[in-house]
Scaffold this active site. Sequence first.
Site, short mmCIF file in Angstrom:
data_model
loop_
_atom_site.label_atom_id
_atom_site.label_comp_id
_atom_site.label_asym_id
_atom_site.label_seq_id
_atom_site.Cartn_x
_atom_site.Cartn_y
_atom_site.Cartn_z
CD GLU A 1 -2.61 1.51 0.04
OE1 GLU A 1 -2.41 2.58 -0.56
OE2 GLU A 1 -3.40 0.64 -0.37
CB VAL B 1 -4.67 0.20 5.53
CG1 VAL B 1 -5.72 -0.91 5.61
CG2 VAL B 1 -3.27 -0.39 5.46
N GLY C 1 3.65 -0.03 -5.41
CA GLY C 1 4.02 -1.29 -6.03
C GLY C 1 4.07 -1.21 -7.55
N GLY D 1 -7.55 0.23 -7.36
CA GLY D 1 -8.71 1.11 -7.22
C GLY D 1 -8.82 2.20 -8.26
CD GLU E 1 -26.94 13.14 -16.17
OE1 GLU E 1 -26.41 12.61 -17.16
OE2 GLU E 1 -26.56 12.95 -15.01
CG HIS F 1 -46.52 -9.41 10.95
ND1 HIS F 1 -46.72 -8.55 9.89
CD2 HIS F 1 -47.48 -9.11 11.88
CE1 HIS F 1 -47.76 -7.78 10.16
NE2 HIS F 1 -48.24 -8.11 11.36
#
Length: 566
Positions: free
Chosen positions: A107, A111, A190, A220, A279, A534
């Site tokens: 990482e 984390v 990494g 990610g 939008e 219920h």
Amino acid sequence: MHSTLSFSRATTVPTTNYAFHSQSPINLRFCGLRREAFGISILTRSSSGRVRLSTRGRSKRISASTGNNGTPPKSFDYDLIIIGAGVGGHGAALHAVEKGLKTAIIEGDVVGGTCVNRGCVPSKALLAVSGRMRELQSEHHMKALGLQVSAAGYDRQGVAGHANNLASKIRSNLTNSMKALGVDILTGFGTIVGPQKVKYGKVGFTDNIVTAKDIIIATGSVPFVPKGIEVDGKTVITSDHALKLEFVPDWIAIVGSGYIGLEFSDVYTALGSEVTFIEALDQLMPGFDPEISKLAQRVLINPRKIDYHTGVFATKITPARDGKPVIIELTDAKTKEHKDTLEVDAALIATGRAPFTNGLGLENINVVTQRGFVPVDERMRVIDANGNLVPHLYCIGDANGKMMLAHAASAQGISVVEQVTGRDHVLNHLSVPAACFTHPEISMVGLTEPQAREKAEKEGFEISVAKTSFKANTKAQAENEGEGLAKLIYRPDNGEILGVHIFGLHAADLIHEASNAIALGTRIQDIKFAVHAHPTLSEVLDELFKSAKVKAPASTSSPISEPVAA
């Protein structure tokens, strides 16, 4: 945490305002545990070394020529190395340890990744505040319950502190859980330097080289910011900045009306802001089932201090400076002509997320990304530029773009670990649920009605739709929260569940009965016999399944029914 739920090898950046076209759809219809029974296609290798489809039995482990990319080491430092310690990497690491693998996770930041630090977790803390503010501010709601509450207020720093403290707590929990199980946490960025070989290290320090039998990429994503938009982190912000809640603007424009935009509109309007949606498509919430979108707009947008511009691009956004407000130039999405200029206090760019794959060293193993996404097959195995599988290399989560949700990344990671420990497994992405944590919530699993109708026409079967209202549910009425709808899309000939969509109180919790049914292959005629307590909200799903008209009889081997002695 946010996705348009399109399933393809090169899934688009999940934006509703700036979308790219998907390519090469992948069939994810059945759960991997059942693929042989349905004769589903699997990948094999021809004599030329190319990947091809086969419908024959269980595949053997596929290996590909490493070409000129180096020679893999004969012995390894680890059984498994995971690059990225977000929710996906964490889930894979824990499952790997459970399976007896010596595991390390690399990482370069902190984390927890996006979800814990800049996504799902802190946003839910803010939404918890907005939910309570809405309840306390609703005089009608309080009066209906017989309650009298004085004017509600909030402390901005206290709200921001709640979100930050939650993220810190969850981050600590994830770290401690891996350490307790013996996962080595290697700090640094990494990079893959060759087959089964990774280097990592901090800037200014000497790199370390480690080897592993198998490697998982789990790096990610980051917020996607379209060209022409200048982010200053103060008045023009992404979700990363918004979660810090450094100020609450009087008027904020939100570019994009997907998950991210909707959730932040819920937060900002509850805290007193006016919101304007921008939008690109012709309707708001285009990633949701149209019927759910229509109802959600009536409840979540129309009564609140929200207006909107649809069918437009925010082609240029300039931050506030020198006493001037944030300036947004709108362009017609079809004609590309200038349409309007907005002046607001702040702008949130909620146009989706882009994969974080730069600097991974993919060129060292002849892998070329597709719009930044790492190409993979249905088993998350990385595919190189020649169409060959890269041996012992996998990619999960947002970095492969199949389904950009934290829990999908974790599920993919667990699936990969199953494979590297000898049990073939394919994740059925159509069984992975999604949720939008507005008030009320929206949740979904499987296909929307238009998607299901398109599939039915193509494959030659009929579909039916069943619906039930929260107004008919005792628990919802007791909470004075009867606004809501549950919708089931299914095949009447065999009872297969194609999709379930819910808008209403605790919709995010209710969806899992449907998602698990899809994952396990449970048919409606069998799930009808399930018993629900219920009065509970779960009876919304109970009534929904019972209202479906299925021609096929219940299975004699249904686990829900107890066999009757002869």
